[in-house]
Design an enzyme around this catalytic site. Structure first.
Site, PDB file in Angstrom:
ATOM      1  N   ARG A   1       0.846  -1.204   0.000  1.00 25.41           N
ATOM      2  CA  ARG A   1       0.000   0.000   0.000  1.00 25.41           C
ATOM      3  C   ARG A   1       0.880   1.252   0.000  1.00 25.41           C
ATOM      4  NH1 ARG A   1      -1.421   1.801   4.558  1.00 25.41           N
ATOM      5  NH2 ARG A   1      -2.138  -0.151   5.456  1.00 25.41           N
TER       6      ARG A   1
ATOM      7  N   TYR B   1     -17.319  15.791 -15.160  1.00 28.05           N
ATOM      8  CA  TYR B   1     -17.650  14.364 -15.239  1.00 28.05           C
ATOM      9  C   TYR B   1     -18.680  14.007 -14.148  1.00 28.05           C
ATOM     10  CZ  TYR B   1     -16.991   9.322 -14.786  1.00 28.05           C
ATOM     11  OH  TYR B   1     -17.197   7.978 -14.688  1.00 28.05           O
TER      12      TYR B   1
ATOM     13  N   ASP C   1      -8.370  17.912 -14.536  1.00 29.93           N
ATOM     14  CA  ASP C   1      -8.654  16.570 -15.031  1.00 29.93           C
ATOM     15  C   ASP C   1      -8.230  16.556 -16.499  1.00 29.93           C
ATOM     16  OD1 ASP C   1      -9.840  14.313 -16.203  1.00 29.93           O
ATOM     17  OD2 ASP C   1     -11.530  14.318 -14.805  1.00 29.93           O
TER      18      ASP C   1
ATOM     19  N   LYS D   1      -9.053   5.397 -19.416  1.00 27.43           N
ATOM     20  CA  LYS D   1      -9.407   5.840 -20.772  1.00 27.43           C
ATOM     21  C   LYS D   1      -8.191   5.777 -21.707  1.00 27.43           C
ATOM     22  CE  LYS D   1     -13.150   6.532 -18.471  1.00 27.43           C
ATOM     23  NZ  LYS D   1     -13.537   7.816 -17.901  1.00 27.43           N
TER      24      LYS D   1
HETATM   25  C1  PLP Z   1     -14.032   8.266 -16.604  1.00 28.07           C
HETATM   26  C2  PLP Z   1     -13.681   9.618 -16.124  1.00 28.07           C
HETATM   27  C3  PLP Z   1     -13.428   9.845 -14.761  1.00 28.07           C
HETATM   28  C4  PLP Z   1     -13.561   8.760 -13.711  1.00 28.07           C
HETATM   29  O1  PLP Z   1     -12.582   7.782 -13.854  1.00 28.07           O
HETATM   30  P1  PLP Z   1     -12.791   6.248 -13.426  1.00 28.07           P
HETATM   31  O2  PLP Z   1     -11.524   5.606 -13.873  1.00 28.07           O
HETATM   32  O3  PLP Z   1     -14.003   5.751 -14.151  1.00 28.07           O
HETATM   33  O4  PLP Z   1     -12.995   6.230 -11.956  1.00 28.07           O
HETATM   34  C5  PLP Z   1     -13.048  11.121 -14.400  1.00 28.07           C
HETATM   35  N1  PLP Z   1     -12.944  12.128 -15.279  1.00 28.07           N
HETATM   36  C6  PLP Z   1     -13.195  11.942 -16.581  1.00 28.07           C
HETATM   37  C7  PLP Z   1     -13.069  13.084 -17.523  1.00 28.07           C
HETATM   38  C8  PLP Z   1     -13.570  10.687 -17.053  1.00 28.07           C
HETATM   39  O5  PLP Z   1     -13.835  10.512 -18.348  1.00 28.07           O
END
Ligand code: PLP
Length: 402
Positions: free
Chosen positions: A51, A103, A175, A200
């Site tokens: 961890r 998001y 983000d 992603k």
């Molecule tokens: C998918 C997504 C998230 C969340 O991420 P997870 O891996 O699904 O927890 C946050 N911000 C954006 C822009 C996303 O497309």
């Protein structure tokens, strides 16, 4: 050997820091070990408990830090774990300014979880710097930006927000999921923390759920490390390895998908059934110029508006190639319906206020042949259009609502 002087693609591939000195393996070893034996009674080695740190995770964390140009990277169990952990740097009574079309999961975290800890928020239209300037309060600590935003691809002027935030002694979180460090490096533009849903584009193959964070300075690095280790939402070892592998092809994948996305956006823009296309690569996009001033590509995600839900349904049901699913940023094209998928956590009124109407669809362009994709969209639009003309869509609408 430092990788600092190499180009981005070489940094993605170059393994010279990591070659396993014992075996010469060109890939990082996968250390399936939760604990590490300490050689000395009173002096411990670099790792003790997974961890707190693991060599496989370290390779991934160093790679993303290098790519984003930060001092330290952190791997989390999901994008939301990375985002939530970054919010844990706040304290009760603090206030956050946040993009209004953020998001859906981040929206849920901020409105339903942070509020339980008396962390306040104000949603603002980040494309309007005056609105951002007007949202600061004495207790504002973070400005949270998603650009391009999800799902409407609104563009925030990162430098402009950073300037306002610094004047108010606030941190800027960005983000960067849609752009990745290949196309946009927020830390170089003055942001403090970059966050990713690495699920992603970074992983890229719809096979891992993961989150990454990178920070700009040592003090923040210590603070976020403390949260990562205390809260414990770390990424598992096999996923660290899979994500690291996926990232090696980030550049070629992103470039190809972005090129196809531009072609598709232009095709949709010229189609009579499509009311509006949201893609920063279009000269007609309100944020086009600002985006090009802070990023090197418009990316592989676009949204478009069909007249209503029934036409959207007919269109989706007749598409052959894209997966109809949540998520984005993968080798396969993914079409999603924000109203009931990514933004299901938002009430209808909130959604519509943000332009997420019942005819809105989001397409993440994958690596299929671009002509095949355009032809598929064209045939599905044609069928949807005919359905409207024949009145079947209207009839169904009436039937459902009476
Ligand atoms: C998918 C997504 C998230 C969340 O991420 P997870 O891996 O699904 O927890 C946050 N911000 C954006 C822009 C996303 O497309």
């Amino acid at each position: 050997m430092s990788k600092k002087n190499y180009g981005f693609e070489t940094k993605l591939i170059s393994q010279d820091c990591y070659i396993d000195s014992k075996t010469g393996a060109v890939n990082p070893p996968v250390y399936y070990s939760s604990t590490f034996q300490q050689g000395q009674f009173d002096s411990f080695g670099p790792f003790d408990y997974t961890r707190s740190g693991n060599p496989t995770r370290k390779v991934l964390e160093e790679t993303i830090a290098e790519l984003e140009g930060g001092v330290q990277g952190f791997a989390f169990a999901s994008g939301m774990a990375a985002i939530s952990s970054a919010f844990m740097l706040l304290s009760s009574g603090d206030h956050v300014i946040i993009s209004e079309d953020v998001y859906g999961g981040t929206f849920r975290m901020v409105t339903k979880v942070l509020t339980k800890f008396q962390i306040q928020h104000t949603f603002v239209d980040m494309t309007d710097l005056d609105a951002v300037a007007g949202a600061f309060r004495p207790n504002t600590k973070v400005v949270y930006v998603e650009t391009p935003s999800n799902p409407l691809l609104h563009i925030t002027d990162i430098r402009g927000v950073v300037k306002l935030a610094k004047a108010h002694n606030c941190l800027v979180y960005i983000d960067n999921t849609f752009m990745t460090p290949l196309h946009q490096r927020p830390l170089e533009l003055g942001a403090d923390i970059v966050l990713h849903s690495a699920t992603k584009f970074l992983a890229g193959h719809s096979d891992v759920v993961a989150g990454l964070a990178v920070v700009k300075d040592e003090k923040l690095a210590d603070q976020l490390y403390f949260i990562q280790n205390s809260f414990g939402a770390v990424l598992g070892i096999p996923d660290c390895w899979a994500l690291h592998r996926g990232m090696k092809t980030l550049s070629v994948r992103m470039k190809q998908s972005s090129e196809s996305a531009q072609v598709i956006a232009e095709f949709l823009q010229n189609h009579p059934l499509v009311e509006e296309v949201f893609y920063p690569g279009l000269a007609t996009h309100a944020g086009h110029e600002i985006h090009l001033g802070q990023a090197t590509s418009a990316g592989a995600v676009l949204s478009f508006r069909l007249p209503n839900k029934d036409i959207a349904k007919a269109f989706v049901e007749n598409l052959e190639i894209p997966a109809f699913a949540v998520s984005l940023g993968a080798v396969e094209s993914i079409l999603s319906y924000p109203a009931t998928m990514s933004h299901a956590a938002m009430r209808q009124k909130e959604r519509e206020k943000r332009g997420i109407t019942d005819g809105l669809l989001r397409l993440s362009v994958g690596l299929e042949n671009c002509e095949d994709l355009v032809a598929d969209l064209a045939q599905a639009l044609e069928i949807a259009e005919r359905a409207v003309g024949a009145g079947t869509v209207a009839a169904r609408t009436v039937g459902r609502f009476i």
